[in-house]
Scaffold this active site. Sequence first.
Site, PDB file in Angstrom:
ATOM      1  CB  SER A 138      -0.850   0.007   1.228  1.00 24.23           C
ATOM      2  OG  SER A 138      -1.450   1.321   1.317  1.00 24.23           O
ATOM      3  CE1 TYR A 151      -4.117  -2.206   5.118  1.00 28.03           C
ATOM      4  CE2 TYR A 151      -3.097   0.013   4.334  1.00 28.03           C
ATOM      5  CZ  TYR A 151      -3.644  -0.938   4.049  1.00 28.03           C
ATOM      6  OH  TYR A 151      -3.975  -1.325   2.714  1.00 28.03           O
TER       7      TYR A 151
HETATM    8  P1  NAP Z   1     -12.091  -5.420   0.354  1.00 30.63           P
HETATM    9  O1  NAP Z   1     -12.872  -5.013  -0.972  1.00 30.63           O
HETATM   10  O2  NAP Z   1     -12.395  -5.302   1.664  1.00 30.63           O
HETATM   11  O3  NAP Z   1     -11.815  -7.075  -0.017  1.00 30.63           O
HETATM   12  C1  NAP Z   1     -11.293  -8.059   0.889  1.00 30.63           C
HETATM   13  C2  NAP Z   1     -10.953  -9.403   0.446  1.00 30.63           C
HETATM   14  O4  NAP Z   1     -10.073  -9.959   1.388  1.00 30.63           O
HETATM   15  C3  NAP Z   1     -12.250 -10.074   0.791  1.00 30.63           C
HETATM   16  O5  NAP Z   1     -12.523 -11.076  -0.398  1.00 30.63           O
HETATM   17  C4  NAP Z   1     -12.202 -10.632   2.057  1.00 30.63           C
HETATM   18  O6  NAP Z   1     -12.925 -12.025   2.272  1.00 30.63           O
HETATM   19  C5  NAP Z   1     -10.736 -11.012   2.083  1.00 30.63           C
HETATM   20  N1  NAP Z   1     -10.245 -11.094   3.474  1.00 30.63           N
HETATM   21  C6  NAP Z   1     -10.152 -10.334   4.171  1.00 30.63           C
HETATM   22  N2  NAP Z   1      -9.623 -10.659   5.615  1.00 30.63           N
HETATM   23  C7  NAP Z   1      -9.396 -11.916   5.282  1.00 30.63           C
HETATM   24  C8  NAP Z   1      -8.480 -13.131   5.696  1.00 30.63           C
HETATM   25  N3  NAP Z   1      -8.225 -12.653   7.312  1.00 30.63           N
HETATM   26  N4  NAP Z   1      -8.303 -14.127   5.284  1.00 30.63           N
HETATM   27  C9  NAP Z   1      -8.759 -14.237   3.970  1.00 30.63           C
HETATM   28  N5  NAP Z   1      -9.346 -13.700   3.351  1.00 30.63           N
HETATM   29  C10 NAP Z   1      -9.463 -12.330   3.960  1.00 30.63           C
HETATM   30  O7  NAP Z   1     -10.299  -4.966  -0.022  1.00 30.63           O
HETATM   31  P2  NAP Z   1      -9.597  -4.371  -1.017  1.00 30.63           P
HETATM   32  O8  NAP Z   1      -9.729  -3.090  -0.920  1.00 30.63           O
HETATM   33  O9  NAP Z   1      -9.976  -5.167  -2.135  1.00 30.63           O
HETATM   34  O10 NAP Z   1      -8.127  -4.727  -0.472  1.00 30.63           O
HETATM   35  C11 NAP Z   1      -7.321  -5.840  -0.858  1.00 30.63           C
HETATM   36  C12 NAP Z   1      -6.048  -5.392  -0.547  1.00 30.63           C
HETATM   37  O11 NAP Z   1      -5.441  -4.272  -1.093  1.00 30.63           O
HETATM   38  C13 NAP Z   1      -5.714  -5.606   0.997  1.00 30.63           C
HETATM   39  O12 NAP Z   1      -4.379  -6.164   1.137  1.00 30.63           O
HETATM   40  C14 NAP Z   1      -5.703  -3.870   1.248  1.00 30.63           C
HETATM   41  O13 NAP Z   1      -4.689  -3.738   2.221  1.00 30.63           O
HETATM   42  C15 NAP Z   1      -4.791  -3.528  -0.060  1.00 30.63           C
HETATM   43  N6  NAP Z   1      -4.895  -2.262  -0.390  1.00 30.63           N
HETATM   44  C16 NAP Z   1      -6.278  -1.688  -0.781  1.00 30.63           C
HETATM   45  C17 NAP Z   1      -6.273  -0.316  -0.896  1.00 30.63           C
HETATM   46  C18 NAP Z   1      -7.619   0.424  -1.153  1.00 30.63           C
HETATM   47  O14 NAP Z   1      -7.693   1.503  -1.574  1.00 30.63           O
HETATM   48  N7  NAP Z   1      -8.765  -0.301  -1.430  1.00 30.63           N
HETATM   49  C19 NAP Z   1      -5.145   0.427  -0.970  1.00 30.63           C
HETATM   50  C20 NAP Z   1      -3.925  -0.085  -0.677  1.00 30.63           C
HETATM   51  C21 NAP Z   1      -3.992  -1.516  -0.418  1.00 30.63           C
HETATM   52  P3  NAP Z   1     -14.661 -11.784   2.647  1.00 30.63           P
HETATM   53  O15 NAP Z   1     -15.201 -11.186   1.554  1.00 30.63           O
HETATM   54  O16 NAP Z   1     -14.827 -13.251   2.867  1.00 30.63           O
HETATM   55  O17 NAP Z   1     -14.607 -10.939   3.901  1.00 30.63           O
END
Ligand code: NAP
Length: 240
Positions: A138, A151
Site C-alpha cells: 500500500s 497498517y
Molecule cells: P476488500 O474490498 O475489503 O476485500 C477484501 C477481501 O479480502 C475479501 O475477499 C475478504 O474476504 C478477504 N479477506 C479479508 N480478510 C481476510 C482473511 N483474514 N483471510 C482471508 N481473506 C480475507 O479490500 P480491498 O480494498 O480489495 O483490499 C485488498 C488488498 O489491497 C488488501 O491487502 C488491502 O490492504 C490492499 N489495499 C487496498 C487499497 C484500497 O484503497 N482499497 C489500497 C492499498 C492497499 P470476505 O469477502 O470473505 O470478507
Amino acid sequence: MGPVAFVTGAGRGIGRAVALGLAADGFDIWLNYRSDHQAAESARQEIEALGRRCFPVPFDVADKEAVDGALAPLLERETPFALVNNAGFARDAVFGLMSDEQWHSVLDVHLGGFFHVTRRIVPHMQRARQGRIVNIVSASGQTGMAGQVNYSAAKAGLVGATRALARELGRRNILVNAVAPGFIATDMTLGLPLEEYRKNIPLGRPGTAEEVAGCVRFLCSGLSSYVTGQVISANGGLYM
Ligand code: NAP
C-alpha cells in the site's frame, strides 16, 4: 488445464479483479476468501464463464492451522505458478488510542497471512523451478499514513519481506514483487472522504480494482521475466 494462480482475499475488491484478470490471461484460479460465500460464489461463476477452473478455498490467512489444512490437499495435486497475497483489512485508530486487537489483527492478517500461505507454496515452486509471488502492499506503507500506524507498519514490513524473498528465490527462477495501490474504490475505502483524497491525486480520481489488477497481471506474465524485488505503485501519482 491452465497454470494455477492462487489469489487470497479474492471474493471481493482488488483480489476479485486480480482473479478475473488472471483467469482471462489463461490461469485456473484457487480462490481464497474468509467468510463472504456469496461474493466468492459469484466470482467463481464469472471465472468459469471465462472457461477456466476455479476452486474456492475459504480460510482466514491469519489462522496457521486453517491455512495448512486447506492447502495440503490442493498442493498434493498441483503447484501454483502464481501466488498473489492480497487478503487484508485496515483497523484505523490514532496511535494513542490503538488497542491491542487493532495492532495485532492488522499485523496478523498482512504479515502473518503472507508468512503462513507463502511458506507452504514456496517449496513446491522451488521444486518446479519457476513461480511468481505478488504481494499487495500500500501507499500507506511507503509514506506512512496518520491513523494507520498498524497498517503502515504491516505493509512496510511486507515490502521488506518481498525484497528479501526475491533475493532468496531468484536462483530458482521465482520472481517476487509487490504492487502498492493508492486510493482504490472498493468496500475497504467506502465512507472515506473522497474529496479530501482527490486533491492529492494527480489523476484526480480514485483507482479501480481492475487498474491494480493490471499490474499484477503484468507481474504474472512473460512480459515481466526480468523483474524481481520491485514495488510497482498503482496510485494515480499520489505521493510522487
Ligand atoms: P476488500 O474490498 O475489503 O476485500 C477484501 C477481501 O479480502 C475479501 O475477499 C475478504 O474476504 C478477504 N479477506 C479479508 N480478510 C481476510 C482473511 N483474514 N483471510 C482471508 N481473506 C480475507 O479490500 P480491498 O480494498 O480489495 O483490499 C485488498 C488488498 O489491497 C488488501 O491487502 C488491502 O490492504 C490492499 N489495499 C487496498 C487499497 C484500497 O484503497 N482499497 C489500497 C492499498 C492497499 P470476505 O469477502 O470473505 O470478507
